[in-house]
Design a protein around this motif. Sequence first.
Motif, PDB file in Angstrom:
ATOM      1  N   ARG A  71       0.713  -1.076   0.108  1.00 20.37           N
ATOM      2  CA  ARG A  71      -0.017  -0.121   0.062  1.00 20.37           C
ATOM      3  C   ARG A  71       0.924   1.097  -0.054  1.00 20.37           C
ATOM      4  O   ARG A  71       0.718   2.090  -0.928  1.00 20.37           O
ATOM      5  N   SER A  75       0.955   3.807  -3.115  1.00 23.28           N
ATOM      6  CA  SER A  75       0.165   4.780  -2.781  1.00 23.28           C
ATOM      7  C   SER A  75       1.225   6.215  -3.015  1.00 23.28           C
ATOM      8  O   SER A  75       0.842   7.143  -3.501  1.00 23.28           O
ATOM      9  N   VAL A 302      -7.689   4.230   2.555  1.00 23.34           N
ATOM     10  CA  VAL A 302      -6.695   3.838   1.581  1.00 23.34           C
ATOM     11  C   VAL A 302      -6.486   4.798   0.686  1.00 23.34           C
ATOM     12  O   VAL A 302      -5.502   5.496   0.365  1.00 23.34           O
TER      13      VAL A 302
END
Length: 370
Positions: A71, A75, A302
Amino acid sequence: MPVCHGNTNCQLFIINYQLNMRHLIDPTDLTIEEVDLLMNRAMDIIAHPADYAESCHGRKLATLFYEPSTRTRLSFTSAMMGLGGQVLGFSDARSSSVSKGETVADTVRVVSCFADIIAMRHYKEGAPRVAADYSRIPVINAGDGGHSHPTQTLTDLLTIRRELGHFDRLTVGLCGDLKYGRTVHSLIKAMNRYEGTRFVLISPQELRLPDYMKQELRDNYTEVSTLEEAMPLVDVLYMTRVQQERFADRQEYERLKDSFILDEAKMALARKDMIVLHPLPRVNEITTGVDNDPRAAYFRQVENGKFVRMALIYTLLQWKDSEAGTTVNAGCGEGKCPNDRCITATEPVPHRAYHDKDGVLRCRYCDHAI
Ligand code: NCD
């Protein structure tokens, strides 16, 4: 950056070579006003993405990931792409010169020649602090061991802001691995600065919050032994996984890993307007049955991570261009850090220390008492 309370002559020990450089190593490197600025910038990016699509054109982000990540690395990558910039770096330290014995200090000196900004994740606590000391470009801590994870905190804050609308007078439940959970440590530091915040700590005895973090809290926390007790109290429930990779003893991990599991029956005890956050990855600690509950905000969280990282990269580069400076206080003490997970255990950096509010001498890199 922790401020030294021990010695007014501390400024003598300023060792940052780039005093005009702003980094994000600890959540408190940003003032509350600067956090607001970043939140507002993220909201503007969400509302007007096209206005930012070329704002970092020609700029490069180096992602230096010495520890696994899905992530956070994606990201950061997606964030830089959303700003029209490019990304280089590594996601496995074995494929870099680290495997040849290169220090963090040397690596960032080299990467400073190739990129405009660095996002670093490291298994050693304090490694991004060392990077910031030697870098000619802004360094963002993308997670250092069990210590700190300030960009996850910005993600959490943006989610709280979008879901609940404010940061004041919130009761935040923190559940799971509070000992090694860097996301928990950073969120506590950030939320503790707002008016009337209270914390409810829910963890197995063995994974309780470290002392240096409890010191941040004073008397605005309670410890409970079941999730059932915490559910009716909280505005925000922050679930975390028990982190297998931080355990030396596998059996100990197996014994503790399923200590607290959030399910639909427990959600029925909570307020209608509360939210559940989780930095992810989830293992067993939230059943999939909870995912459809409108209060389960972890997947919305998220996406907020990408927007807030866009805001952060944009702002740090803007500050760099405008030479918005800060002085970095390296502390007034010295002493060997007892924490074998600290970067000072393996890298030849100065053993700098600072005095906290209670006069306790703490390692400048990992905050452990010396
Ligand atoms: C967290 C981390 O790496 O500290 N995840 C993340 O950054 N999204 C939490 C975890 O790994 O459990």
